[in-house]
Design a protein around this motif. Structure first.
Motif, PDB file in Angstrom:
ATOM      1  N   LEU A 254       0.828  -1.203   0.000  1.00  0.00           N
ATOM      2  CA  LEU A 254       0.000   0.000   0.000  1.00  0.00           C
ATOM      3  C   LEU A 254       0.861   1.252   0.000  1.00  0.00           C
ATOM      4  CD1 LEU A 254      -2.870   1.071   0.045  1.00  0.00           C
ATOM      5  CD2 LEU A 254      -2.810   1.004   2.548  1.00  0.00           C
ATOM      6  N   GLY A 255       2.011   1.196   0.667  1.00  0.00           N
ATOM      7  CA  GLY A 255       2.910   2.341   0.656  1.00  0.00           C
ATOM      8  C   GLY A 255       3.493   2.613  -0.713  1.00  0.00           C
ATOM      9  N   LEU A 256       3.873   1.544  -1.426  1.00  0.00           N
ATOM     10  CA  LEU A 256       4.394   1.708  -2.777  1.00  0.00           C
ATOM     11  C   LEU A 256       3.332   2.284  -3.707  1.00  0.00           C
ATOM     12  CD1 LEU A 256       6.382  -1.641  -3.053  1.00  0.00           C
ATOM     13  CD2 LEU A 256       7.349   0.653  -2.819  1.00  0.00           C
ATOM     14  N   ILE A 257       2.084   1.867  -3.509  1.00  0.00           N
ATOM     15  CA  ILE A 257       0.984   2.391  -4.326  1.00  0.00           C
ATOM     16  C   ILE A 257       0.712   3.852  -3.980  1.00  0.00           C
ATOM     17  CG2 ILE A 257      -1.515   2.198  -4.694  1.00  0.00           C
ATOM     18  CD1 ILE A 257      -1.149  -0.857  -4.404  1.00  0.00           C
ATOM     19  N   THR A 258       0.724   4.199  -2.700  1.00  0.00           N
ATOM     20  CA  THR A 258       0.453   5.571  -2.271  1.00  0.00           C
ATOM     21  C   THR A 258       1.528   6.531  -2.766  1.00  0.00           C
ATOM     22  OG1 THR A 258      -0.636   4.735  -0.279  1.00  0.00           O
ATOM     23  CG2 THR A 258       0.071   7.034  -0.250  1.00  0.00           C
ATOM     24  N   ALA A 259       2.754   6.041  -2.893  1.00  0.00           N
ATOM     25  CA  ALA A 259       3.841   6.912  -3.343  1.00  0.00           C
ATOM     26  C   ALA A 259       3.603   7.464  -4.742  1.00  0.00           C
ATOM     27  CB  ALA A 259       5.166   6.137  -3.310  1.00  0.00           C
ATOM     28  N   ALA A 260       2.845   6.741  -5.570  1.00  0.00           N
ATOM     29  CA  ALA A 260       2.623   7.173  -6.955  1.00  0.00           C
ATOM     30  C   ALA A 260       1.883   8.502  -7.042  1.00  0.00           C
ATOM     31  CB  ALA A 260       1.889   6.082  -7.724  1.00  0.00           C
ATOM     32  N   PRO A 261       0.670   8.637  -6.452  1.00  0.00           N
ATOM     33  CA  PRO A 261       0.002   9.938  -6.559  1.00  0.00           C
ATOM     34  C   PRO A 261       0.729  11.051  -5.831  1.00  0.00           C
ATOM     35  CG  PRO A 261      -1.221   8.462  -5.108  1.00  0.00           C
ATOM     36  CD  PRO A 261      -0.178   7.636  -5.780  1.00  0.00           C
ATOM     37  N   VAL A 262       1.393  10.738  -4.704  1.00  0.00           N
ATOM     38  CA  VAL A 262       2.125  11.779  -3.980  1.00  0.00           C
ATOM     39  C   VAL A 262       3.244  12.344  -4.851  1.00  0.00           C
ATOM     40  CG1 VAL A 262       3.580  12.275  -1.982  1.00  0.00           C
ATOM     41  CG2 VAL A 262       1.562  10.833  -1.711  1.00  0.00           C
ATOM     42  N   ALA A 263       4.016  11.465  -5.470  1.00  0.00           N
ATOM     43  CA  ALA A 263       5.079  11.928  -6.353  1.00  0.00           C
ATOM     44  C   ALA A 263       4.516  12.672  -7.561  1.00  0.00           C
ATOM     45  CB  ALA A 263       5.936  10.748  -6.816  1.00  0.00           C
ATOM     46  N   ALA A 264       3.356  12.207  -8.059  1.00  0.00           N
ATOM     47  CA  ALA A 264       2.745  12.866  -9.218  1.00  0.00           C
ATOM     48  C   ALA A 264       2.344  14.295  -8.891  1.00  0.00           C
ATOM     49  CB  ALA A 264       1.527  12.077  -9.685  1.00  0.00           C
ATOM     50  N   PHE A 265       1.811  14.529  -7.690  1.00  0.00           N
ATOM     51  CA  PHE A 265       1.484  15.897  -7.283  1.00  0.00           C
ATOM     52  C   PHE A 265       2.702  16.802  -7.461  1.00  0.00           C
ATOM     53  CE2 PHE A 265      -1.686  14.163  -3.914  1.00  0.00           C
ATOM     54  CZ  PHE A 265      -2.589  13.870  -4.922  1.00  0.00           C
ATOM     55  N   GLY A 266       3.834  16.341  -6.963  1.00  0.00           N
ATOM     56  CA  GLY A 266       5.035  17.160  -7.014  1.00  0.00           C
ATOM     57  C   GLY A 266       5.590  17.315  -8.409  1.00  0.00           C
ATOM     58  N   VAL A 267       5.607  16.235  -9.181  1.00  0.00           N
ATOM     59  CA  VAL A 267       6.185  16.286 -10.522  1.00  0.00           C
ATOM     60  C   VAL A 267       5.434  17.268 -11.416  1.00  0.00           C
ATOM     61  CG1 VAL A 267       6.521  14.975 -12.656  1.00  0.00           C
ATOM     62  CG2 VAL A 267       7.207  13.986 -10.454  1.00  0.00           C
ATOM     63  N   PHE A 268       4.111  17.157 -11.444  1.00  0.00           N
ATOM     64  CA  PHE A 268       3.348  17.989 -12.376  1.00  0.00           C
ATOM     65  C   PHE A 268       3.233  19.443 -11.900  1.00  0.00           C
ATOM     66  CE2 PHE A 268       2.035  13.727 -13.646  1.00  0.00           C
ATOM     67  CZ  PHE A 268       2.144  13.836 -15.016  1.00  0.00           C
ATOM     68  N   SER A 269       3.154  19.662 -10.593  1.00  0.00           N
ATOM     69  CA  SER A 269       3.118  21.046 -10.114  1.00  0.00           C
ATOM     70  C   SER A 269       4.464  21.732 -10.315  1.00  0.00           C
ATOM     71  CB  SER A 269       2.730  21.083  -8.626  1.00  0.00           C
ATOM     72  OG  SER A 269       3.711  20.449  -7.825  1.00  0.00           O
ATOM     73  N   THR A 270       5.556  21.000 -10.145  1.00  0.00           N
ATOM     74  CA  THR A 270       6.886  21.575 -10.375  1.00  0.00           C
ATOM     75  C   THR A 270       7.112  21.847 -11.854  1.00  0.00           C
ATOM     76  OG1 THR A 270       7.774  20.411  -8.436  1.00  0.00           O
ATOM     77  CG2 THR A 270       9.353  21.211 -10.064  1.00  0.00           C
ATOM     78  N   ALA A 271       6.628  20.934 -12.709  1.00  0.00           N
ATOM     79  CA  ALA A 271       6.753  21.160 -14.152  1.00  0.00           C
ATOM     80  C   ALA A 271       6.000  22.418 -14.580  1.00  0.00           C
ATOM     81  CB  ALA A 271       6.227  19.940 -14.909  1.00  0.00           C
ATOM     82  N   TYR A 272       4.832  22.626 -13.993  1.00  0.00           N
ATOM     83  CA  TYR A 272       4.066  23.844 -14.297  1.00  0.00           C
ATOM     84  C   TYR A 272       4.845  25.082 -13.874  1.00  0.00           C
ATOM     85  CZ  TYR A 272       0.429  27.428 -13.923  1.00  0.00           C
ATOM     86  OH  TYR A 272      -0.286  28.591 -14.030  1.00  0.00           O
ATOM     87  N   ALA A 273       5.431  25.034 -12.676  1.00  0.00           N
ATOM     88  CA  ALA A 273       6.186  26.186 -12.177  1.00  0.00           C
ATOM     89  C   ALA A 273       7.382  26.491 -13.065  1.00  0.00           C
ATOM     90  CB  ALA A 273       6.635  25.930 -10.738  1.00  0.00           C
TER      91      ALA A 273
END
Length: 337
Positions: A254-273
């Motif tokens: 479950l931790g490995l699965i949860t890491a996916a959306p958490v990392a996605a939040f950061g990746v796409f928001s940083t790319a926008y910035a």
């Protein structure tokens, strides 16, 4: 007699096939957006939050589509052989149901206009199908469990008290990985929840409610409301953090699965910035603006850190049953009086 969470092979194969179908659905919608985009890069920037136009004016995917596609691909290839198959199916199914649920009411809402009926119907049927598939994955994980015990024939004179040997149990997190996951996900959950509370205070409940439900706030037909997605990640992160600290076997998949959306939040928001050159004006953003930018980087660190922390597992060694001699009395036990 010990039991574990291993799955029968049929349940593993069925689960892998169902996850593969979910991956193909996400891939199909992504291809659809690429086909209708005026430029290939417009799809990526639309995922980051920088609005772009498509040929028919309708986007169907969001950043969650490539995130789920990657998650499904990894889960489908590992579930057949992994000792944590039950946890993989359960976590994947739960995440699918929760993230797709808002589409059940948004795609039926009167406020969605300007979308061809055929496209809207396909999106709605897709959402219903993926929610059902997510439920089936959870049911498969529960119904497909087996005891995981191999019985050996009793030697002469042992009687019915034959010794049994457990199969390989699911691997939980290592001690160091559990502590790291607890700290990372605990901190990540606190930070994400704090920003959601801040947004609710600034926007007011009426406007913030739309960020939770998606009413008049989603861009793509399959978009997940931002508030809904964040609170989902917060709840999952807290559950995994507590589970990891207690070395629960479920906390690793479950931790490995949860890491996916958490990392996605950061990746796409940083790319926008980066695209909007916000970092170039970092010094003039003010405290809150700077913290929001740094939060994106922190989410990437949390996601990748959890993946590294939980990549290696540690099997719980089952306690050995006492050996019996021919009289059926454990060796070393005091003589009967």
């Amino acid at each position: 007699m010990g039991q574990d969470s291993t799955l029968a092979r049929g349940a593993r194969v069925f689960g892998a096939a169902l996850i593969t179908a979910l991956a193909l659905v996400s891939l199909g919608w992504i291809i659809r957006d690429f086909a209708t985009a005026e430029a290939v890069t417009d799809v990526w920037w639309n995922w980051t939050g920088r609005l772009a136009r498509s040929e028919d004016g309708v986007w169907t995917t969001s950043y969650m589509e490539p995130t789920l596609l990657l998650l499904y691909a990894v889960a489908a290839t590992t579930v057949v052989r992994s000792s944590s198959a039950a946890g993989i199916l359960t976590g994947t199914g739960l995440l699918t149901v929760v993230l797709r649920a808002p589409g059940l009411w948004n795609l039926n809402a009167d406020w969605i206009q300007g979308v061809p009926d055929g496209l809207l119907s396909k999106a709605l049927f897709t959402t219903i199908g993926t929610v059902v598939a997510g439920v089936v994955l959870v049911v498969t994980a529960v119904a497909g469990r087996r005891t995981g015990v191999l019985e050996t024939p009793p030697p002469p004179g042992w009687g019915p008290a034959a010794r049994t040997e457990p199969e390989e149990p699911p691997a939980g997190p290592t001690r160091g990985g559990a502590v790291a996951a607890f700290l990372l996900l605990g901190a990540g959950a606190v930070v994400m929840a704090a920003w959601e509370i801040r947004d609710a205070q600034q926007a007011g409940w009426e406007r913030y409610r739309n960020l939770l439900t998606g009413e008049r706030s989603i861009v793509g037909l399959l978009d997940v409301p931002s508030g809904w997605a964040t609170w989902t990640a917060v709840v999952l992160a807290l559950v995994v953090a507590v589970g990891a600290l207690s070395s629960a076997a479920f906390s690793r998949p479950l931790g490995l699965i949860t890491a996916a959306p958490v990392a996605a939040f950061g990746v796409f928001s940083t790319a926008y910035a980066v695209k909007m050159k916000v970092w170039e004006n970092f010094g003039s953003l003010g405290m809150e603006g700077q913290l929001r930018l740094l939060t994106g980087l922190f989410e990437i660190v949390v996601g990748l850190g959890v993946l590294l922390a939980l990549a290696r597992g540690e099997r719980q060694v089952p306690r050995a049953l006492p050996r019996l001699h021919s009289g059926g009395v454990p060796q070393g036990a005091p003589p009967a009086r």
